[in-house]
Design a protein around this motif. Structure first.
Motif, PDB file in Angstrom:
ATOM      1  N   LEU A 126      10.101   1.073  -2.317  1.00  0.00           N
ATOM      2  CA  LEU A 126      10.179   1.478  -3.715  1.00  0.00           C
ATOM      3  C   LEU A 126       9.453   2.801  -3.895  1.00  0.00           C
ATOM      4  O   LEU A 126       8.360   2.987  -3.371  1.00  0.00           O
ATOM      5  CB  LEU A 126       9.490   0.443  -4.613  1.00  0.00           C
ATOM      6  CG  LEU A 126      10.221  -0.851  -4.870  1.00  0.00           C
ATOM      7  CD1 LEU A 126       9.335  -1.783  -5.683  1.00  0.00           C
ATOM      8  CD2 LEU A 126      11.526  -0.591  -5.604  1.00  0.00           C
ATOM      9  N   PRO A 127      10.029   3.699  -4.681  1.00  0.00           N
ATOM     10  CA  PRO A 127       9.340   4.948  -4.977  1.00  0.00           C
ATOM     11  C   PRO A 127       8.369   4.744  -6.140  1.00  0.00           C
ATOM     12  O   PRO A 127       8.709   4.122  -7.140  1.00  0.00           O
ATOM     13  CB  PRO A 127      10.485   5.873  -5.394  1.00  0.00           C
ATOM     14  CG  PRO A 127      11.487   4.953  -6.007  1.00  0.00           C
ATOM     15  CD  PRO A 127      11.367   3.656  -5.245  1.00  0.00           C
ATOM     16  N   ILE A 152      -3.382   4.709  -9.186  1.00  0.00           N
ATOM     17  CA  ILE A 152      -2.971   4.190  -7.878  1.00  0.00           C
ATOM     18  C   ILE A 152      -3.143   5.289  -6.837  1.00  0.00           C
ATOM     19  O   ILE A 152      -2.554   6.357  -6.951  1.00  0.00           O
ATOM     20  CB  ILE A 152      -1.508   3.702  -7.921  1.00  0.00           C
ATOM     21  CG1 ILE A 152      -1.383   2.511  -8.881  1.00  0.00           C
ATOM     22  CG2 ILE A 152      -1.017   3.348  -6.525  1.00  0.00           C
ATOM     23  CD1 ILE A 152       0.042   2.061  -9.133  1.00  0.00           C
ATOM     24  N   ALA A 153      -3.950   5.009  -5.815  1.00  0.00           N
ATOM     25  CA  ALA A 153      -4.229   5.988  -4.765  1.00  0.00           C
ATOM     26  C   ALA A 153      -3.462   5.626  -3.495  1.00  0.00           C
ATOM     27  O   ALA A 153      -3.180   4.455  -3.232  1.00  0.00           O
ATOM     28  CB  ALA A 153      -5.721   6.033  -4.474  1.00  0.00           C
ATOM     29  N   THR A 154      -3.171   6.645  -2.696  1.00  0.00           N
ATOM     30  CA  THR A 154      -2.509   6.446  -1.406  1.00  0.00           C
ATOM     31  C   THR A 154      -3.304   5.459  -0.559  1.00  0.00           C
ATOM     32  O   THR A 154      -4.518   5.580  -0.440  1.00  0.00           O
ATOM     33  CB  THR A 154      -2.396   7.788  -0.661  1.00  0.00           C
ATOM     34  OG1 THR A 154      -1.603   8.666  -1.448  1.00  0.00           O
ATOM     35  CG2 THR A 154      -1.766   7.615   0.713  1.00  0.00           C
ATOM     36  N   GLY A 155      -2.617   4.481   0.001  1.00  0.00           N
ATOM     37  CA  GLY A 155      -3.230   3.521   0.907  1.00  0.00           C
ATOM     38  C   GLY A 155      -3.999   2.389   0.244  1.00  0.00           C
ATOM     39  O   GLY A 155      -4.376   1.431   0.911  1.00  0.00           O
ATOM     40  N   ARG A 174       0.859  -1.187   0.000  1.00  0.00           N
ATOM     41  CA  ARG A 174       0.000   0.000   0.000  1.00  0.00           C
ATOM     42  C   ARG A 174       0.896   1.239   0.000  1.00  0.00           C
ATOM     43  O   ARG A 174       1.650   1.447   0.951  1.00  0.00           O
ATOM     44  CB  ARG A 174      -0.893   0.010   1.236  1.00  0.00           C
ATOM     45  CG  ARG A 174      -1.900  -1.106   1.241  1.00  0.00           C
ATOM     46  CD  ARG A 174      -2.723  -1.090   2.529  1.00  0.00           C
ATOM     47  NE  ARG A 174      -3.595  -2.230   2.606  1.00  0.00           N
ATOM     48  CZ  ARG A 174      -4.840  -2.257   2.157  1.00  0.00           C
ATOM     49  NH1 ARG A 174      -5.363  -1.192   1.603  1.00  0.00           N
ATOM     50  NH2 ARG A 174      -5.574  -3.356   2.261  1.00  0.00           N
ATOM     51  N   PRO A 175       0.839   2.028  -1.062  1.00  0.00           N
ATOM     52  CA  PRO A 175       1.667   3.237  -1.117  1.00  0.00           C
ATOM     53  C   PRO A 175       1.312   4.210   0.002  1.00  0.00           C
ATOM     54  O   PRO A 175       0.140   4.415   0.305  1.00  0.00           O
ATOM     55  CB  PRO A 175       1.331   3.850  -2.478  1.00  0.00           C
ATOM     56  CG  PRO A 175       0.672   2.775  -3.255  1.00  0.00           C
ATOM     57  CD  PRO A 175       0.035   1.861  -2.267  1.00  0.00           C
ATOM     58  N   ASP A 176       2.337   4.803   0.605  1.00  0.00           N
ATOM     59  CA  ASP A 176       2.103   5.826   1.623  1.00  0.00           C
ATOM     60  C   ASP A 176       1.845   7.171   0.932  1.00  0.00           C
ATOM     61  O   ASP A 176       1.809   7.243  -0.308  1.00  0.00           O
ATOM     62  CB  ASP A 176       3.263   5.885   2.616  1.00  0.00           C
ATOM     63  CG  ASP A 176       4.583   6.328   2.012  1.00  0.00           C
ATOM     64  OD1 ASP A 176       4.609   6.865   0.877  1.00  0.00           O
ATOM     65  OD2 ASP A 176       5.615   6.151   2.678  1.00  0.00           O
TER      66      ASP A 176
END
Length: 102
Positions: free
Chosen positions: A69-70, A81-84, A18-20
């Motif tokens: 990973l960035p 792609i959304a945060t979280g 999950r992207p921060d």
């Protein structure tokens, strides 16, 4: 603690992250399986609605110190792609790359 990556018959390894808010996603098992250490420079491309990450000496991004990973904002936006929100990550050891899919 992250669960171990799941493998497939063709050598691909899978994980979910999950992207921060900064667009970083932590996937230690995949990075370790590929031998990607913090500080490794990366090239990030968007291909057919997914993010393709490969090592590159002249890359504009790096593996973070916490083995994250960035995922650049422009790439996240193009892929929806959304945060979280969960993303599927596939490490392809034979090609030395990671594919991130929304």
């Amino acid at each position: 603690m992250t669960a171990p990556a799941i493998g497939s018959n063709d050598g691909a390894l899978f994980d979910v992250g999950r992207p921060d808010a900064a667009g970083r996603v932590t996937v230690r098992p995949l990075l370790r399986a590929l031998g990607w250490a913090p500080g490794l420079t990366l090239h990030v491309d968007v291909v057919t609605g997914a993010i393709l990450i490969t090592p590159a000496a002249d890359g504009a991004h790096v593996v973070g110190t916490r083995e994250e990973l960035p995922l650049p904002a422009a790439a996240r936006h193009l892929c929806g792609i959304a945060t979280g929100e969960p993303v599927l990550l596939a490490a392809l050891p034979r090609q030395n790359r990671i594919l991130v899919h929304p």
